[in-house]
Every structure is written in C-alpha cells, then in structure tokens.
Scaffold this motif. Structure first.
Motif, mmCIF file in Angstrom:
data_model
loop_
_atom_site.group_PDB
_atom_site.id
_atom_site.type_symbol
_atom_site.label_atom_id
_atom_site.label_comp_id
_atom_site.label_asym_id
_atom_site.label_seq_id
_atom_site.Cartn_x
_atom_site.Cartn_y
_atom_site.Cartn_z
ATOM 1 N N LEU A 436 0.933 -1.314 0.099
ATOM 2 C CA LEU A 436 0.168 -0.085 0.051
ATOM 3 C C LEU A 436 0.957 1.027 0.023
ATOM 4 C CD1 LEU A 436 -2.996 -1.123 2.489
ATOM 5 C CD2 LEU A 436 -3.145 -0.389 0.114
ATOM 6 N N LEU A 437 1.751 1.150 0.858
ATOM 7 C CA LEU A 437 2.674 2.452 0.881
ATOM 8 C C LEU A 437 3.503 2.516 -0.431
ATOM 9 C CD1 LEU A 437 4.481 2.098 4.489
ATOM 10 C CD2 LEU A 437 2.777 3.953 3.753
ATOM 11 N N ALA A 438 3.798 1.612 -1.089
ATOM 12 C CA ALA A 438 4.754 1.870 -2.442
ATOM 13 C C ALA A 438 3.476 2.223 -3.341
ATOM 14 C CB ALA A 438 5.094 0.249 -2.844
ATOM 15 N N ALA A 439 2.365 1.747 -3.476
ATOM 16 C CA ALA A 439 1.494 2.226 -4.258
ATOM 17 C C ALA A 439 0.911 3.825 -4.263
ATOM 18 C CB ALA A 439 0.201 1.530 -4.084
ATOM 19 N N ILE A 440 1.149 4.136 -2.629
ATOM 20 C CA ILE A 440 0.952 5.569 -2.487
ATOM 21 C C ILE A 440 2.009 6.310 -3.141
ATOM 22 C CG2 ILE A 440 0.339 7.149 -0.688
ATOM 23 C CD1 ILE A 440 -0.866 5.087 0.964
ATOM 24 N N ARG A 441 3.203 5.751 -2.929
ATOM 25 C CA ARG A 441 4.300 6.694 -3.207
ATOM 26 C C ARG A 441 4.589 6.873 -4.820
ATOM 27 N NH1 ARG A 441 8.063 3.641 -0.551
ATOM 28 N NH2 ARG A 441 8.173 2.251 -2.130
ATOM 29 N N GLY A 442 4.264 5.678 -5.531
ATOM 30 C CA GLY A 442 4.114 5.662 -6.881
ATOM 31 C C GLY A 442 5.396 5.146 -7.434
ATOM 32 N N PRO A 443 5.861 5.343 -8.747
ATOM 33 C CA PRO A 443 6.961 4.924 -9.430
ATOM 34 C C PRO A 443 8.342 5.843 -8.652
ATOM 35 C CG PRO A 443 5.446 5.270 -10.972
ATOM 36 C CD PRO A 443 4.755 5.729 -9.715
ATOM 37 N N ARG A 444 9.416 4.869 -8.501
ATOM 38 C CA ARG A 444 10.506 5.865 -7.919
ATOM 39 C C ARG A 444 11.623 6.079 -9.167
ATOM 40 N NH1 ARG A 444 12.075 1.888 -2.795
ATOM 41 N NH2 ARG A 444 13.103 3.685 -2.245
ATOM 42 N N LEU A 445 11.374 5.472 -10.250
ATOM 43 C CA LEU A 445 12.118 5.776 -11.339
ATOM 44 C C LEU A 445 11.365 6.151 -12.562
ATOM 45 C CD1 LEU A 445 14.347 2.593 -10.912
ATOM 46 C CD2 LEU A 445 15.049 4.910 -10.269
ATOM 47 N N PRO A 446 12.048 6.713 -13.531
ATOM 48 C CA PRO A 446 11.325 7.064 -14.643
ATOM 49 C C PRO A 446 11.059 5.833 -15.435
ATOM 50 C CG PRO A 446 13.701 7.719 -14.801
ATOM 51 C CD PRO A 446 13.512 7.364 -13.400
ATOM 52 N N PRO A 447 9.976 5.865 -16.389
ATOM 53 C CA PRO A 447 9.764 4.595 -17.269
ATOM 54 C C PRO A 447 10.826 4.280 -18.021
ATOM 55 C CG PRO A 447 8.467 6.398 -17.806
ATOM 56 C CD PRO A 447 9.001 6.867 -16.530
ATOM 57 N N LEU A 448 10.898 3.083 -18.428
ATOM 58 C CA LEU A 448 11.762 2.655 -19.665
ATOM 59 C C LEU A 448 11.421 3.092 -20.895
ATOM 60 C CD1 LEU A 448 13.123 -1.073 -18.349
ATOM 61 C CD2 LEU A 448 14.152 1.231 -17.826
ATOM 62 N N GLY A 449 12.523 3.551 -21.713
ATOM 63 C CA GLY A 449 11.896 4.069 -23.089
ATOM 64 C C GLY A 449 11.533 2.934 -24.047
ATOM 65 N N GLY A 450 12.158 1.756 -23.471
ATOM 66 C CA GLY A 450 11.856 0.472 -24.514
ATOM 67 C C GLY A 450 12.304 -0.922 -23.584
ATOM 68 N N PRO A 451 12.285 -2.077 -24.258
ATOM 69 C CA PRO A 451 12.535 -3.490 -23.597
ATOM 70 C C PRO A 451 14.012 -3.261 -22.994
ATOM 71 C CG PRO A 451 12.528 -3.576 -25.889
ATOM 72 C CD PRO A 451 12.000 -2.070 -25.573
ATOM 73 N N ALA A 452 14.161 -4.039 -21.833
ATOM 74 C CA ALA A 452 15.480 -4.219 -21.356
ATOM 75 C C ALA A 452 15.970 -5.391 -21.878
ATOM 76 C CB ALA A 452 15.491 -4.252 -19.754
ATOM 77 N N LEU A 453 16.893 -5.464 -22.749
ATOM 78 C CA LEU A 453 17.436 -6.579 -23.588
ATOM 79 C C LEU A 453 18.961 -6.752 -23.149
ATOM 80 C CD1 LEU A 453 16.021 -5.701 -27.038
ATOM 81 C CD2 LEU A 453 14.825 -7.211 -25.426
ATOM 82 N N THR A 454 19.189 -8.107 -23.189
ATOM 83 C CA THR A 454 20.685 -8.372 -22.880
ATOM 84 C C THR A 454 21.277 -8.290 -24.424
ATOM 85 O OG1 THR A 454 20.278 -10.824 -23.456
ATOM 86 C CG2 THR A 454 20.136 -10.095 -21.126
ATOM 87 N N PRO A 455 22.706 -7.913 -24.384
ATOM 88 C CA PRO A 455 23.340 -8.278 -25.710
ATOM 89 C C PRO A 455 23.035 -9.099 -26.671
ATOM 90 C CG PRO A 455 24.864 -7.621 -23.838
ATOM 91 C CD PRO A 455 23.520 -7.845 -23.147
ATOM 92 N N ALA A 456 22.850 -10.390 -25.862
ATOM 93 C CA ALA A 456 22.517 -11.476 -26.940
ATOM 94 C C ALA A 456 21.134 -11.471 -27.511
ATOM 95 C CB ALA A 456 22.412 -12.786 -26.121
#
Length: 475
Positions: A436-456
C-alpha cells in the motif's frame, strides 16, 4: 500419503485431460480403484491428441500450479525439464510490456513458470498419474449420462466405440470433461436444479503458430506484450514462449472488434500492430513451422457447483471454472484444485454424505482467485459481454493499475503482483502495508524507453550470431 483403509471406494473420472489425470492422482491414495473415462485414444508420447484443440496455443504453467503438480506427482517437473521444457525465472526471465510500461529485469527471482507445449505437459502428468496403483484408463469411451437420483450420483453410463453402452457404478464421479461439459444437462435429467452460472466474455480470439527459434532456447526469456483495458479500443496482446524442440510458441490475441485471423500473411502484420512491435521484429528472424491456428471459445464461465447440494459428484478444471487463456491460469487453477481435493481426503471418507460439497468448496477457492484476476481485466474491455464492473470493481481496478505502473520500478510491488499472478498468494497480499505504501508513493524511477534486452537478445534482432542469453536485461 497413506490411503484410507476404512473402506474400499471406486472413483469414476470423466475426462482424461490434465484436470482428469490430476483428479485421479489426488484420489488414488484414498480409493481402491480410479477409472478415467476418455472418449479419445490417448498417445503414449508427447504428441497432439484429439479433443485438445487448445494445445496448439501458448500455455504457461505458473509456479503455483507447478508446485501443486509436483506435490501430487513428485518427479513431474524433472520429467518435463528433461524432455525439453524450460524453467523461467520471473520477473528477470520475462521481457514484458505491461499497461504501466516495460518491466525492469534487474530484480532477483520472485517466482517462476514452466514453459512447454501443452502436449508435453499433459503427457508428463498423464504418465505419472497412470503409474499410480489403482488408476486405470478406459479410452474410446464417451460418457453419455449420469446414474443416480436427486439424492446422490452413483455412477455414469458410457458408450464404447462399437455403440454399446455400459453402466459404471462409483462412490464418487468427477467431471473433468472441460468447457464442453454436459454435466448441467445430465444433472437436469435427474431432476437436480440448475447450478448458477456466471459468464464474462471479452470476445478474445487467439491466433497461434510455432516457429523454429533463431537461437538456442535454453535460457531464452518469455516475450510478452500485454493489452491495456484502459484504452478505448480492442485489446490486443502477444506472447513468445520458448518450448521444447528449439521452437517458439507464438500466440497473438485480440478482443471483440480487434481479432486476429488465420491468414498466415497477416500474422506478423498483426504482431506489428501491438502496443510494441517487438514480437514482430523477433518473428522476422524466425522460421514458421506449420499453419496459423485459431481459437475463439475463450469466455470466462463459472458454474457455481460449490453452491449446490450434490452428493457423489464434483467438477474440476474447466468443467466448473473455465478461464480466458490470456492469463495462463487454467492449468494452475486445476492443479491447485486437485491438490485441495487430495488434502481434504486425508483421514476422510469420499463416499460420506457432504464430502462432495466440501470438496467442491475446496476446489473453488483457487479457481475463484484466478477468476477474479481474469474478470478484473476482461470486464473492462470495450464490448465485453456479461457481468459489468460496479463501483467497487472500478475502485479495485484503479488500485491494480496503480500497482502495475509502480511495479515497473519497485520490487516490493513486483514481488507482490508476481506472487498473486502465479497463484502463490491470495489477492489480499496486494493490501499488505508495504505494498500500500509503495502504491501511494508511486514509481520511484522514470519509465524505460524500451525493453530491457541483453546483448544476446539484441544480437538476434540484428541478425547476428548469439548464444542463449542469461536471464536479466540491461535494467
């Protein structure tokens, strides 16, 4: 687990699919004989079989279901993995675009899923269940009606391939015949009042196709682009699952008004119109294996047998609660229902008056959890048919949407949502004070601009040679 030696009971399981074989595994220690009645001839290997059209579409066995199967039939997960199934860590083993944005993949494992073709899963469970003492398979026999009275079900009549009918007596009958179950009709023929039924149908159509993966699928992630029910348009989604044989199982879906078709030329084009074109970009590097298959019978349908006063009869799996396959909960809910059935049998008498109703209530609890998860999404899509969300439903949906957005940058929420989604925790876990506290606080980081891909994973998109990626992306 020691069987109940106080009586010698016979169980009749109608349906030899996953739910039926799990029911047999649950009841075998407490019965002298369990007979599984199956209308088709079942293969001895992980091959396609008649009567299971959904096997041609993507299936996820969430950890809640996998753990239940392992408890019922120890060694099944090892059997699946040895046959080529994949154990995928969640969330770091998923490239997932949620309605709130791309999930990060830098977190530790919260849960897991087993990714495999449905034919392989069914074969492993069936092989294990049929090896149990007292479990027998009667194939090429179709159930046609129930035996008994309003007071008690005492068996079923089956029709063999040559047309001959046979009455099979039993102390307990389990209906595991799936979505097409005729049990409501059979019960009505005995004068038993109709069981209440709830239906919510978002009109989801599935189109699926197998592909030869362009990379070793060991360690490869699930790729998932989710629909967003908040948008004023049909919800479209897609999934790539790494399965046995070095293949990808690819399923695309759309709600009413935005359905995919069986046109092979349009399959990748539909994938490109999802909220991200990532799936289409990977398919451009893969080789199709076989045609596009379609499924339209995807409504959420719950028959409330737990409210009925039935003796000698229970329903398990899709026969009682059929779920939209989009959320992958059908197998897991059935497995947890079978586990609840087994636990209820311990020290009990399956032929006792009232046992069937207690069993149905126990089975209904995990099914109800999956049901609420499905309805929370499906009822919100435009043109959905059935129960409409009320004020409380809309309030809960708003909170869930807040959690989904926050989860893109907060592991506390990721872990809670993952536990609930995999059926390892009840929905009440989402009301934990930390969540509940986390939801009230909301996102802690800016959204990713795209998928988090590995080099492979990036290398495959670029058409370069790549080894199987380790779980976890760049963020």
């Amino acid at each position: 687990m020691a069987p109940n030696r106080g009586a010698r009971h016979r169980v009749l399981v109608l349906g030899g699919g996953l739910s039926g074989t799990l029911a047999a595994a649950a009841l075998a220690p407490h019965s002298d004989s369990v007979v599984i009645v199956e209308r088709h001839t079942l293969p001895q290997t992980p091959k396609p079989r008649r009567g299971l059209p959904q096997a041609r579409h993507a299936h996820m066995l969430w950890s809640g279901g996998a753990d239940a199967i392992e408890s019922l039939l120890p060694g099944t997960l090892e059997m699946l993995l040895h046959a080529g199934a994949h154990r995928i860590s969640i969330p770091n083993g998923m490239i997932s675009l949620s309605p709130g944005g791309w999930y990060r993949r830098c977190w530790p494992e919260a849960q897991y899923l087993i990714s495999a073709g449905r034919d392989l899963v069914d074969w492993a469970v069936r092989s294990q269940a049929l090896a149990r003492p007292g479990v027998h398979l009667l194939s090429a026999a179709e159930p046609v009606r129930l035996l008994g009275t309003r007071a008690r079900i005492t068996g079923a009549v089956v029709r063999h391939r040559d047309g001959a009918e046979e009455a099979l007596e039993a102390d307990l009958v389990v209906d595991a015949t799936g979505r097409s179950s005729r049990a409501p009709q059979w019960l009505a023929e005995l004068g038993i009042p109709a069981v209440p039924e709830t239906v919510v149908d978002a009109g989801v159509t599935y189109a699926s196709r197998r592909y030869k993966a362009p990379v070793d699928t060991a360690g490869w992630p699930v790729i998932n682009v989710q629909a967003d029910a908040r948008l004023p348009m049909a919800g479209t989604a897609g999934t790539i699952l790494p399965i046995e044989g070095g293949e990808w199982m690819v399923s695309l879906s759309g709600t009413r008004g935005g359905e995919p078709t069986s046109d092979e030329a349009q399959f990748a084009a539909f994938a490109r119109r999802l909220r991200s074109p990532l799936i289409a970009e990977y398919l451009a590097r893969a080789e199709p294996r076989g045609p596009v298959t379609i499924a339209r019978n995807t409504a959420n349908r719950r028959r409330h047998y737990e409210k009925a006063h039935l003796n000698g009869f229970i329903a398990l799996g899709d026969s009682s609660t059929a779920l939209n396959p989009l959320y992958g909960h059908g197998m897991s809910a059935a497995a947890q229902g079978a586990l609840a059935l087994r636990d209820l049998c311990t020290g009990g008498n399956i032929a006792a008056k009232g046992f069937a109703r207690r069993a149905q209530r126990a089975i209904a609890r995990p099914a109800a959890a999956a049901w609420l998860l499905a309805l929370g999404q499906d009822a919100a899509f435009p043109h959905a048919v059935g129960k409409k969300p009320g004020f409380a439903d809309r309030l809960a949906a708003g909170y869930i949407n807040r959690l989904i957005t926050t989860a893109c940058s907060d592991f506390t929420v990721v872990e809670a949502l993952t536990d609930v989604m995999t059926l390892q925790a009840r929905a009440t876990a989402l009301a934990h004070p930390q969540v509940l506290l986390a939801a009230i606080r909301g996102p802690r980081l800016p959204p990713l601009g795209g998928p988090a891909l590995t080099p492979a994973e990036e290398a495959v998109l670029l058409g370069r040679p790549a080894t199987a990626p380790s779980p976890g992306g760049s963020e």
